[in-house]
Scaffold this motif. Structure first.
Motif, PDB file in Angstrom:
ATOM      1  N   VAL A 167      49.989  29.779  18.871  1.00 27.56           N
ATOM      2  CA  VAL A 167      49.046  29.922  19.975  1.00 27.56           C
ATOM      3  C   VAL A 167      48.559  28.556  20.432  1.00 27.56           C
ATOM      4  O   VAL A 167      48.453  28.267  21.625  1.00 27.56           O
ATOM      5  CB  VAL A 167      47.855  30.812  19.563  1.00 27.56           C
ATOM      6  CG1 VAL A 167      46.773  30.787  20.629  1.00 27.56           C
ATOM      7  CG2 VAL A 167      48.327  32.236  19.318  1.00 27.56           C
ATOM      8  N   LEU A 168      48.245  27.695  19.456  1.00 32.29           N
ATOM      9  CA  LEU A 168      47.807  26.347  19.805  1.00 32.29           C
ATOM     10  C   LEU A 168      48.907  25.626  20.553  1.00 32.29           C
ATOM     11  O   LEU A 168      48.659  24.956  21.554  1.00 32.29           O
ATOM     12  CB  LEU A 168      47.431  25.554  18.559  1.00 32.29           C
ATOM     13  CG  LEU A 168      47.032  24.102  18.835  1.00 32.29           C
ATOM     14  CD1 LEU A 168      45.682  24.048  19.544  1.00 32.29           C
ATOM     15  CD2 LEU A 168      46.992  23.298  17.562  1.00 32.29           C
ATOM     16  N   ALA A 169      50.141  25.767  20.079  1.00 32.24           N
ATOM     17  CA  ALA A 169      51.261  25.102  20.740  1.00 32.24           C
ATOM     18  C   ALA A 169      51.400  25.598  22.173  1.00 32.24           C
ATOM     19  O   ALA A 169      51.698  24.819  23.084  1.00 32.24           O
ATOM     20  CB  ALA A 169      52.551  25.355  19.968  1.00 32.24           C
ATOM     21  N   ALA A 170      51.175  26.904  22.375  1.00 34.89           N
ATOM     22  CA  ALA A 170      51.245  27.439  23.737  1.00 34.89           C
ATOM     23  C   ALA A 170      50.146  26.861  24.603  1.00 34.89           C
ATOM     24  O   ALA A 170      50.348  26.569  25.782  1.00 34.89           O
ATOM     25  CB  ALA A 170      51.143  28.964  23.695  1.00 34.89           C
ATOM     26  N   SER A 171      48.959  26.682  24.021  1.00 32.74           N
ATOM     27  CA  SER A 171      47.865  26.076  24.763  1.00 32.74           C
ATOM     28  C   SER A 171      48.193  24.635  25.117  1.00 32.74           C
ATOM     29  O   SER A 171      47.892  24.159  26.209  1.00 32.74           O
ATOM     30  CB  SER A 171      46.569  26.122  23.941  1.00 32.74           C
ATOM     31  OG  SER A 171      46.201  27.451  23.657  1.00 32.74           O
ATOM     32  N   ILE A 172      48.799  23.936  24.162  1.00 32.47           N
ATOM     33  CA  ILE A 172      49.215  22.563  24.425  1.00 32.47           C
ATOM     34  C   ILE A 172      50.262  22.558  25.529  1.00 32.47           C
ATOM     35  O   ILE A 172      50.231  21.698  26.421  1.00 32.47           O
ATOM     36  CB  ILE A 172      49.769  21.909  23.150  1.00 32.47           C
ATOM     37  CG1 ILE A 172      48.636  21.706  22.133  1.00 32.47           C
ATOM     38  CG2 ILE A 172      50.435  20.580  23.459  1.00 32.47           C
ATOM     39  CD1 ILE A 172      49.108  21.206  20.793  1.00 32.47           C
ATOM     40  N   LYS A 198      42.398  18.238  24.745  1.00 35.23           N
ATOM     41  CA  LYS A 198      41.159  18.178  23.963  1.00 35.23           C
ATOM     42  C   LYS A 198      40.473  19.543  23.926  1.00 35.23           C
ATOM     43  O   LYS A 198      39.800  19.885  22.942  1.00 35.23           O
ATOM     44  CB  LYS A 198      40.212  17.128  24.548  1.00 35.23           C
ATOM     45  CG  LYS A 198      40.757  15.709  24.517  1.00 35.23           C
ATOM     46  CD  LYS A 198      41.287  15.305  23.147  1.00 35.23           C
ATOM     47  CE  LYS A 198      40.185  15.130  22.112  1.00 35.23           C
ATOM     48  NZ  LYS A 198      40.736  14.674  20.798  1.00 35.23           N
ATOM     49  N   GLU A 199      40.653  20.327  24.967  1.00 38.00           N
ATOM     50  CA  GLU A 199      40.076  21.674  24.964  1.00 38.00           C
ATOM     51  C   GLU A 199      40.734  22.542  23.895  1.00 38.00           C
ATOM     52  O   GLU A 199      40.056  23.318  23.206  1.00 38.00           O
ATOM     53  CB  GLU A 199      40.241  22.323  26.335  1.00 38.00           C
ATOM     54  CG  GLU A 199      39.599  23.695  26.428  1.00 38.00           C
ATOM     55  CD  GLU A 199      39.719  24.310  27.800  1.00 38.00           C
ATOM     56  OE1 GLU A 199      39.319  25.484  27.958  1.00 38.00           O
ATOM     57  OE2 GLU A 199      40.215  23.633  28.718  1.00 38.00           O
ATOM     58  N   THR A 200      42.056  22.406  23.722  1.00 39.35           N
ATOM     59  CA  THR A 200      42.715  23.180  22.673  1.00 39.35           C
ATOM     60  C   THR A 200      42.201  22.757  21.299  1.00 39.35           C
ATOM     61  O   THR A 200      42.048  23.586  20.398  1.00 39.35           O
ATOM     62  CB  THR A 200      44.247  23.003  22.712  1.00 39.35           C
ATOM     63  OG1 THR A 200      44.609  21.658  22.419  1.00 39.35           O
ATOM     64  CG2 THR A 200      44.814  23.379  24.067  1.00 39.35           C
ATOM     65  N   ASP A 201      41.930  21.460  21.131  1.00 44.96           N
ATOM     66  CA  ASP A 201      41.374  20.982  19.866  1.00 44.96           C
ATOM     67  C   ASP A 201      39.995  21.589  19.618  1.00 44.96           C
ATOM     68  O   ASP A 201      39.650  21.942  18.487  1.00 44.96           O
ATOM     69  CB  ASP A 201      41.236  19.455  19.878  1.00 44.96           C
ATOM     70  CG  ASP A 201      42.582  18.745  19.896  1.00 44.96           C
ATOM     71  OD1 ASP A 201      43.600  19.395  19.575  1.00 44.96           O
ATOM     72  OD2 ASP A 201      42.604  17.550  20.226  1.00 44.96           O
ATOM     73  N   ALA A 202      39.208  21.710  20.681  1.00 45.36           N
ATOM     74  CA  ALA A 202      37.829  22.177  20.543  1.00 45.36           C
ATOM     75  C   ALA A 202      37.754  23.655  20.185  1.00 45.36           C
ATOM     76  O   ALA A 202      36.870  24.077  19.434  1.00 45.36           O
ATOM     77  CB  ALA A 202      37.059  21.901  21.841  1.00 45.36           C
ATOM     78  N   ILE A 203      38.672  24.462  20.721  1.00 47.96           N
ATOM     79  CA  ILE A 203      38.593  25.903  20.472  1.00 47.96           C
ATOM     80  C   ILE A 203      39.294  26.322  19.180  1.00 47.96           C
ATOM     81  O   ILE A 203      39.038  27.411  18.662  1.00 47.96           O
ATOM     82  CB  ILE A 203      39.161  26.717  21.657  1.00 47.96           C
ATOM     83  CG1 ILE A 203      40.675  26.462  21.828  1.00 47.96           C
ATOM     84  CG2 ILE A 203      38.417  26.391  22.941  1.00 47.96           C
ATOM     85  CD1 ILE A 203      41.316  27.298  22.924  1.00 47.96           C
ATOM     86  N   LYS A 253      36.967  27.394  15.917  1.00 47.85           N
ATOM     87  CA  LYS A 253      36.237  28.662  16.024  1.00 47.85           C
ATOM     88  C   LYS A 253      37.176  29.862  16.018  1.00 47.85           C
ATOM     89  O   LYS A 253      36.963  30.838  15.287  1.00 47.85           O
ATOM     90  CB  LYS A 253      35.380  28.677  17.299  1.00 47.85           C
ATOM     91  CG  LYS A 253      34.440  29.879  17.386  1.00 47.85           C
ATOM     92  CD  LYS A 253      33.511  29.755  18.574  1.00 47.85           C
ATOM     93  CE  LYS A 253      32.498  30.893  18.610  1.00 47.85           C
ATOM     94  NZ  LYS A 253      31.605  30.878  17.445  1.00 47.85           N
ATOM     95  N   GLU A 254      38.237  29.780  16.828  1.00 52.63           N
ATOM     96  CA  GLU A 254      39.156  30.915  16.915  1.00 52.63           C
ATOM     97  C   GLU A 254      39.935  31.114  15.616  1.00 52.63           C
ATOM     98  O   GLU A 254      40.092  32.244  15.137  1.00 52.63           O
ATOM     99  CB  GLU A 254      40.116  30.721  18.085  1.00 52.63           C
ATOM    100  CG  GLU A 254      39.439  30.797  19.443  1.00 52.63           C
ATOM    101  CD  GLU A 254      40.433  30.840  20.576  1.00 52.63           C
ATOM    102  OE1 GLU A 254      41.650  30.734  20.307  1.00 52.63           O
ATOM    103  OE2 GLU A 254      40.005  30.968  21.734  1.00 52.63           O
ATOM    104  N   THR A 255      40.422  30.033  15.042  1.00 53.51           N
ATOM    105  CA  THR A 255      41.181  30.144  13.805  1.00 53.51           C
ATOM    106  C   THR A 255      40.259  30.456  12.638  1.00 53.51           C
ATOM    107  O   THR A 255      40.631  31.201  11.720  1.00 53.51           O
ATOM    108  CB  THR A 255      41.962  28.842  13.537  1.00 53.51           C
ATOM    109  OG1 THR A 255      42.767  28.550  14.685  1.00 53.51           O
ATOM    110  CG2 THR A 255      42.865  28.990  12.322  1.00 53.51           C
TER     111      THR A 255
END
Length: 229
Positions: A12-17, A84-89, A92-94
Motif C-alpha cells: 500500500v505504501l509503495a502504491a502511495s509512493i 512525505k505525506e505517505t511517510d506521515a500516514i 498511524k495506519e500501519t
C-alpha cells in the motif's frame, strides 16, 4: 492471513509512493537535457524513491523534465510533498493494523507502541544508506540504449521482520503490559540492530543520446527493500 495483511502495508505504501511519482502537471516548453552518467541518474532515483530526499527529488525532476514533456507526459516525475505525506500516514495506519492483531480489550493500550513500531520501520527504510557503484557497458537493442547500474544499501538487520514479530507476539497470550513492552522491543530493534547489505541492479535506458536516462518502472526494483524490513 494476518502477516499477509501486515506485509501488504508495504505494498500500500509503495502504491502511495507510486502515486506521488506520477503527477498531472501542465505542459511547458521542453528544455535541453543535461547530460548525466547512468550511475549519477541511478543515485537520484535511489535517493528519491528509498530516501525521499528533497534535493534529489528536485534534481531528478529537473533532469527528466525535457524528456517527459517531449513524450507528452506530466512535467514532474516525483512529488516531494506526496512522498512525505505517505511517510506521515504510515505510522498511524500501519499501527492500527498491528494493534488489531491483539484482543479488543487491550488495543487502546498497545496502539501507541504499535504506531511507534511502524514509525521506526518507515524511518529505517528512509534512512537506508545506498550508493550506486558502477554501470555495465551500455548495450543497444532496437535503437534503445541501456545501462545496468549495480548498487548496494546498508539496511537494518532485525532479528525478525516487523510483521512476523508482531503476529508472533499477538499469539503469545501476553497481557496488555507485556504486549506493549513486546512491541516496544520490536520497535527498538529497528534503531539498535546492526546493518546488512542489500545488493541489486537498476537499469536505465534512453532511445537517443539527447534524451535522459530513465526507468519508468523504477519503484519495482526498490520495493525489494521491504523484504529486509
Amino acid at each position: 492471513m494476518q502477516v499477509t495483511q501486515l506485509t501488504s502495508r508495504a505494498t500500500v505504501l509503495a502504491a502511495s509512493i507510486a502515486a506521488a511519482l506520477v503527477l498531472a502537471q501542465p505542459a511547458v516548453a521542453a528544455e535541453t537535457v543535461v547530460e548525466m552518467a547512468p550511475v549519477d541518474v541511478a543515485n537520484l532515483y535511489i535517493k528519491t524513491i528509498i530516501n525521499h530526499d528533497e534535493a534529489s527529488v528536485a534534481r531528478l525532476n529537473a533532469y527528466l523534465r525535457p524528456t517527459r514533456l517531449a513524450g507528452q507526459q506530466s512535467a514532474e516525475y516525483a512529488s516531494y510533498s506526496g512522498l512525505k505525506e505517505t511517510d506521515a500516514i504510515f505510522p498511524k495506519e500501519t499501527g492500527k493494523l498491528i494493534a488489531d492483531l491483539f484482543p479488543a480489550a487491550m488495543r487502546a493500550a498497545v496502539t501507541p507502541a504499535a504506531e511507534q513500531l511502524a514509525a521506526n520501520v518507515i524511518a529505517a527504510k528512509n534512512g537506508a544508506e545506498c550508493q550506486a557503484a558502477k554501470a555495465d557497458p551500455v548495450t543497444v537493442e532496437n535503437g534503445m540504449q541501456t545501462a545496468v547500474v549495480s548498487f548496494e544499501c546498508q539496511v537494518v538487520k532485525v532479528p525478525v521482520v516487523w510483521a512476523t514479530a508482531a503476529q508472533q507476539l499477538a499469539k503469545s497470550g501476553c497481557k496488555a503490559e507485556q504486549c506493549k513492552a513486546g512491541l516496544q522491543k520490536i520497535a527498538a530493534s529497528y534503531t539498535n540492530s546492526p546493518k546488512q547489505t542489500w545488493r541489486a541492479a537498476f537499469a536505465v535506458s534512453r532511445e537517443k543520446n539527447s534524451e535522459a536516462w530513465r526507468n519508468d518502472f523504477a519503484r519495482e526494483t526498490f520495493d525489494e527493500i521491504w523484504d529486509y524490513l
